[in-house]
Motif scaffolding. Structure first.
Motif, PDB file in Angstrom:
ATOM      1  N   ASP A  65       0.849  -1.198   0.000  1.00 46.37           N
ATOM      2  CA  ASP A  65       0.000   0.000   0.000  1.00 46.37           C
ATOM      3  C   ASP A  65       0.888   1.252   0.000  1.00 46.37           C
ATOM      4  O   ASP A  65       1.684   1.467   0.904  1.00 46.37           O
ATOM      5  CB  ASP A  65      -0.916  -0.018   1.227  1.00 46.37           C
ATOM      6  N   LYS A  66       0.734   2.156  -1.088  1.00 53.32           N
ATOM      7  CA  LYS A  66       1.605   3.330  -1.225  1.00 53.32           C
ATOM      8  C   LYS A  66       1.293   4.391  -0.177  1.00 53.32           C
ATOM      9  O   LYS A  66       2.190   5.065   0.330  1.00 53.32           O
ATOM     10  CB  LYS A  66       1.445   3.929  -2.635  1.00 53.32           C
ATOM     11  N   ASN A  67       0.022   4.602   0.191  1.00 55.81           N
ATOM     12  CA  ASN A  67      -0.341   5.607   1.195  1.00 55.81           C
ATOM     13  C   ASN A  67       0.312   5.302   2.547  1.00 55.81           C
ATOM     14  O   ASN A  67       0.838   6.200   3.202  1.00 55.81           O
ATOM     15  CB  ASN A  67      -1.862   5.675   1.344  1.00 55.81           C
ATOM     16  N   LEU A  68       0.233   4.036   2.948  1.00 52.73           N
ATOM     17  CA  LEU A  68       0.880   3.651   4.205  1.00 52.73           C
ATOM     18  C   LEU A  68       2.392   3.837   4.123  1.00 52.73           C
ATOM     19  O   LEU A  68       3.036   4.252   5.087  1.00 52.73           O
ATOM     20  CB  LEU A  68       0.553   2.185   4.547  1.00 52.73           C
ATOM     21  N   TYR A  69       2.970   3.583   2.900  1.00 51.63           N
ATOM     22  CA  TYR A  69       4.413   3.745   2.736  1.00 51.63           C
ATOM     23  C   TYR A  69       4.803   5.208   2.878  1.00 51.63           C
ATOM     24  O   TYR A  69       5.788   5.547   3.563  1.00 51.63           O
ATOM     25  CB  TYR A  69       4.829   3.197   1.370  1.00 51.63           C
TER      26      TYR A  69
END
Length: 366
Positions: A336-340
């Motif tokens: 998940d890019k948002n969490l990254y």
């Protein structure tokens, strides 16, 4: 009512046994009755054994009740834990520790009753032992005082010997001056001449010495005799004081030792009787074929065992499946890019704070 009580004593499942045939129920009623009457015999035996120790009926009955309940519980446990197997060897191996325990219980129960059964014979043995102990006690006490008594006797004999020797000397001097006066000895001159006066003076002196010796020695003899009487009184008191101890030599251990001195065969057969009573429920279960109750109990146990194994297997599957699912979920989260981006931003802020804090510390040290 009595039937249900004996079934309870046998340790069998009364609900399971209620659905069995009348013959199967009768078998367990007999086993329970044996367990119960063994406990009754244990109560009688232990109560008598404790009565010989405390000589009081109430503690004996109380301990007898506790002991009988203990034996009842042990017998019930022994009988109820024996399970019928497909092979006699495995059944016997399972029952061996319980048989050994039953043998020990039988010996413990039988010994006090043997003592009661052979009470008259045991009393005869104890009487002989008490008499022998009383004689030995008198000898030991007399030996303890013997040296002082012998010493006093020797002193008295010595003092009396001194008196007797002086009396002989006085009598000899008396004889000497009488024969001198009669003219039959000495100078052989009739009358009281100078020699006579010399000899009578010696006699009078010896007689005075005799009186002095008698007075002194008799006083000493009286004192020594009083001392001897005191010693004899102490001797008698010591013998009298120790006699109650000998008379009370009637406890449990004394009776057991006296029982061992009697012929062993009658006592052995009584022990065998109790051994047969105590082991009969176990032997009955070993020798009897599998009954209806045993099959039903085995069915319940195997069903429970299968259920437990199934539950254990299902729990294992649940844990394994849950772990697989969590691994997949967290693997998806890592993509998940948002969490990254959020994690990257937080890490950058943390590094900035750490850097500023380090600079401040450096400034304070300058």
């Amino acid at each position: 009512m009595l039937k249900q009580f004996f079934i309870l004593c046998s340790g069998a499942d009364k609900d399971l046994l209620a659905g069995c045939s009348e013959g199967e129920q009768t078998k367990y009623v007999g086993i329970g009755a044996t367990v119960f009457f063994t406990a009754v015999m244990a109560f009688i035996a232990s109560s008598y054994a404790l009565f010989t120790v405390f000589d009081n009926v109430y503690p004996a009955l109380l301990f007898g009740l506790v002991w009988s309940l203990l034996i009842f519980n042990l017998d019930r446990f022994i009988v109820s834990t024996i399970r019928k197997r497909d092979r006699f060897g495995s059944e016997f191996l399972q029952a061996t520790p319980r048989i050994i325990l039953a043998v020990i219980i039988a010996i413990v129960i039988s010994k006090p009753l043997e003592i009661k059964i052979f009470e008259k014979e045991i009393n005869t043995v104890l009487l002989k032992e008490k008499n022998a102990m009383a004689l030995n006690n008198k000898k030991e006490v007399a030996t303890y005082f013997k040296s002082d008594l012998d010493k006093n006797k020797t002193e008295i004999d010595t003092l009396r010997s001194e008196i007797m020797q002086k009396e002989k000397e006085v009598n000899a001097l008396y004889e000497t001056y009488i024969t001198e006066a009669e003219g039959t000895a000495g100078t052989k001159k009739l009358g009281k001449g100078p020699v006579f006066k010399e000899k009578i003076a010696k006699h009078n002196l010896a007689s005075a010495q005799l009186d002095s010796i008698k007075k002194a020695n008799l006083a000493k003899i009286i004192t020594i005799e009083k001392n001897s009487q005191t010693l004899q009184t102490d001797l008698d008191k010591k013998v009298t004081a120790s006699q109650p101890i000998i008379d009370s030599f009637d406890g449990l251990m004394a009776r057991i030792n006296a029982l061992d001195k009697l012929p062993w065969l009658p006592s052995f057969f009584i022990m065998l009787l109790f051994l047969a009573i105590e082991t009969s429920p176990i032997i009955a279960k070993l020798l009897s074929p599998k009954g209806e109750y045993d099959f039903k109990l085995e069915d319940l146990e195997t069903a429970l065992k299968a259920t437990l194994e199934q539950d254990k297997y299902l729990r294992g599957l649940l844990v394994s499946t849950s772990a697989t699912m969590h691994d997949k979920v967290y693997q998806d989260i890592t993509q998940d890019k948002n969490l990254y981006d959020l994690q990257r931003k937080n890490a950058a802020n943390l590094l900035e704070l750490q850097s500023n804090n380090f600079v401040e510390k450096q400034k304070r040290t300058l």
